[in-house]
Scaffold this active site. Structure first.
Site, PDB file in Angstrom:
ATOM      1  N   TYR A  15       0.818  -1.221   0.000  1.00 31.75           N
ATOM      2  CA  TYR A  15       0.000   0.000   0.000  1.00 31.75           C
ATOM      3  C   TYR A  15       0.848   1.265   0.000  1.00 31.75           C
ATOM      4  CZ  TYR A  15      -4.371  -2.471   0.417  1.00 31.75           C
ATOM      5  OH  TYR A  15      -5.451  -3.270   0.152  1.00 31.75           O
ATOM      6  N   TYR A 142     -14.393  -4.783   3.386  1.00 31.79           N
ATOM      7  CA  TYR A 142     -13.035  -5.185   3.029  1.00 31.79           C
ATOM      8  C   TYR A 142     -12.794  -6.573   3.596  1.00 31.79           C
ATOM      9  CZ  TYR A 142      -8.029  -5.600   2.698  1.00 31.79           C
ATOM     10  OH  TYR A 142      -6.769  -6.059   2.394  1.00 31.79           O
ATOM     11  N   ASP A 236     -16.730 -12.431   9.044  1.00 25.48           N
ATOM     12  CA  ASP A 236     -15.299 -12.133   8.900  1.00 25.48           C
ATOM     13  C   ASP A 236     -14.864 -11.383  10.163  1.00 25.48           C
ATOM     14  OD1 ASP A 236     -12.785 -11.207   8.394  1.00 25.48           O
ATOM     15  OD2 ASP A 236     -13.226 -10.378   6.412  1.00 25.48           O
ATOM     16  N   LYS A 265      -5.120 -11.913  12.027  1.00 26.66           N
ATOM     17  CA  LYS A 265      -4.688 -10.743  12.811  1.00 26.66           C
ATOM     18  C   LYS A 265      -4.399 -11.094  14.283  1.00 26.66           C
ATOM     19  CE  LYS A 265      -5.945  -7.136   9.691  1.00 26.66           C
ATOM     20  NZ  LYS A 265      -7.078  -6.766   8.892  1.00 26.66           N
TER      21      LYS A 265
HETATM   22  C1  LIG Z   1      -7.189  -7.313   7.404  1.00 22.32           C
HETATM   23  C2  LIG Z   1      -8.464  -7.942   7.052  1.00 22.32           C
HETATM   24  C3  LIG Z   1      -8.520  -9.012   6.150  1.00 22.32           C
HETATM   25  C4  LIG Z   1      -7.310  -9.502   5.416  1.00 22.32           C
HETATM   26  O1  LIG Z   1      -6.345 -10.043   6.252  1.00 22.32           O
HETATM   27  P1  LIG Z   1      -4.830 -10.162   5.751  1.00 22.32           P
HETATM   28  O2  LIG Z   1      -4.151 -10.966   6.792  1.00 22.32           O
HETATM   29  O3  LIG Z   1      -4.320  -8.743   5.693  1.00 22.32           O
HETATM   30  O4  LIG Z   1      -4.850 -10.800   4.418  1.00 22.32           O
HETATM   31  C5  LIG Z   1      -9.739  -9.622   5.924  1.00 22.32           C
HETATM   32  N1  LIG Z   1     -10.849  -9.199   6.543  1.00 22.32           N
HETATM   33  C6  LIG Z   1     -10.839  -8.175   7.422  1.00 22.32           C
HETATM   34  C7  LIG Z   1     -12.117  -7.773   8.092  1.00 22.32           C
HETATM   35  C8  LIG Z   1      -9.664  -7.495   7.695  1.00 22.32           C
HETATM   36  O5  LIG Z   1      -9.652  -6.463   8.536  1.00 22.32           O
END
Ligand SMILES: *Cc1c(COP(=O)(O)O)cnc(C)c1O
Length: 438
Positions: A15, A142, A236, A265
């Site tokens: 980015y 996202y 998610d 994460k």
């Molecule tokens: C960061 C994020 C992703 C992607 O995760 P990466 O480990 O960066 O590929 C997917 N969904 C959500 C809600 C996110 O915040």
């Protein structure tokens, strides 16, 4: 040559427009919520290093558990083999995950956790011989940067070159306060049209959209509609998981539970790359068959890496400690007090909070990630010793839970200072690039 210059010669950063970007800040050490640069400057990591860090940097307990694992078994193929860290971590995840989750599929990041969930959902219907083609997602969502994850994410300025390669998705509006009925109506319309395999959503907080928030009540209604129409649901929780929203998972605020959950994460406390997709027994059973064609043919070389699983287990030990829960509550209360103190400032359009996530939206015409204001605010934060990555005119705080009151004050003061910068600056909107992203 110093580290930043050597970096500039060989590295392409995420980015980042490499032509115009400032040299990166060289970080050589971390401790608690602080990161230290080569010259000894310290920074409060108010964004938890892209939303991953839960318990602080270089945590000694996680380091110890990771070291023990490294000295025992660093990796093993995960097809046909297993190991204690993966099994124990799956058992313990299922204990804390929302009700109804019964299997863990490992991968290595948030995007892959989403890809796996999408593939599970699509193949689920195929395995019954009743393929369904459509996926529903929020318009500003996202879900990651790989092609499937991009497909179910906002059609933003960041993905323009790939638009024609992304599969079609039915986007519905985010049910932010005041837009609930419209969003519910849109989902109902999509559901009635049929042929929908799954609905994927960021529960309660859409991170990259600018920490956009909505209530558990309306999400319950959306999931309920999906249930009625036999649409699989995918939460998610890559960002919202592991205490960020004040409870272990955002889903814990809901009555309705999803069929699948995506994790990454905070999954390892921000120590190692690891992803996981959990699913209900119903989804899992759709893949049990004598016909080998019904197998989920998906996997990554580093699936269930033992060191990453060990980091995950150590992070979970820390997360479940009373002390950590108290820290989470402390951050929630301090955020609320700060929010109340600034919400009436003239340049503050809105302050939003969900648990430990705080977002301050400044009044400004240009809400673009590409605006100069964003860069000005970012640099201002660094000068004040605080890492804040504005999403356009939105500043957010998503700290490690170990952040001290004093460090939080430093973060809040930087935000108050930013408010003055906003007053002095006015920007022209760039409507072609007005999507937020990070
Ligand atoms: C960061 C994020 C992703 C992607 O995760 P990466 O480990 O960066 O590929 C997917 N969904 C959500 C809600 C996110 O915040």
């Amino acid at each position: 040559m110093n580290l930043a210059e050597r970096d500039h010669n060989v590295i392409w950063h995420p980015y980042t427009q490499m032509k115009t970007a400032a040299l990166p800040v060289p970080i050589v050490r971390g401790e608690g919520a602080l990161l230290f640069s080569e010259d000894g400057t310290s920074y409060v990591d108010a964004v938890a290093s892209w939303w991953v860090n839960l318990h602080g940097h270089a945590h000694p307990y996680i380091a110890q558990k990771v070291t023990e694992q490294l000295n025992t078994l660093e990796h093993v193929i995960f097809a046909g083999f297993t190991h204690p860290a993966a099994v124990t971590f799956a058992e313990r995840l299922l204990q804390i995950l929302p009700q109804g989750q019964s299997r863990i599929f490992y991968s290595d990041n948030g995007s892959t956790a989403v890809e796996v969930a999408l593939k599970m959902a699509i193949q689920y219907w195929n395995n019954f011989g009743t393929p369904k083609k459509k996926i529903i997602a929020f318009r500003d969502s996202y879900h990651g940067d790989t092609f499937g994850a991009m497909s179910v994410s906002a059609r933003s300025a960041f993905t323009v070159p790939f638009w024609s390669y992304l599969f079609e998705v039915q986007f519905i509006d985010v049910p932010t306060p005041g837009n609930e009925e419209e969003s519910v109506k849109q989902l109902e319309t999509c559901a009635l049209a049929g042929d929908v395999a799954a609905f994927i959503y960021e529960p309660l907080v859409l991170g990259t959209a600018g920490m956009v928030m909505y209530t558990p009540e309306v999400l319950d209604r959306l999931i309920e509609i999906c249930r009625q129409h036999d649409i699989l649901t995918i939460a998610d929780e890559v960002m919202t998981g592991f205490g960020r929203t004040g409870r272990t998972f955002a889903t814990d605020y809901l009555q309705q539970k999803p069929d699948m959950v995506c994790l990454s994460k905070g999954l390892t406390g921000g120590t190692m790359a690891l992803g996981a997709t959990s699913c209900s027994e119903k989804v899992y059973e759709a893949f049990l068959h004598d016909d080998k064609g019904k197998t989920l043919f998906h996997g990554h070389s580093y699936t269930a890496n033992p060191v990453a699983c060990a980091a995950g287990l150590a992070s979970m030990d820390l997360l479940l400690q009373e002390e950590t829960q108290e820290s989470i509550n402390r951050i929630v209360q301090r955020h609320a007090a700060f929010a109340a103190s600034i919400k009436n400032l003239p340049q503050v359009l809105e302050v939003r909070q969900q648990g430990t996530i705080l977002a301050v939206e400044f009044e400004d015409g240009a809400t673009s990630y590409f605006s100069d204001l964003r860069d000005t605010l970012y640099s201002f934060g660094l000068e004040k010793g605080v890492i804040l990555r504005p999403l356009g005119n939105i500043i957010y705080v998503i700290p490690p839970y170990c952040i001290t009151d004093q460090q939080l004050d430093q973060v809040y003061q930087a935000i108050v200072g930013m408010q003055e910068i906003v007053t002095g600056k006015r920007h022209h909107p760039r409507p072609d690039l007005d999507m937020l992203h990070d």
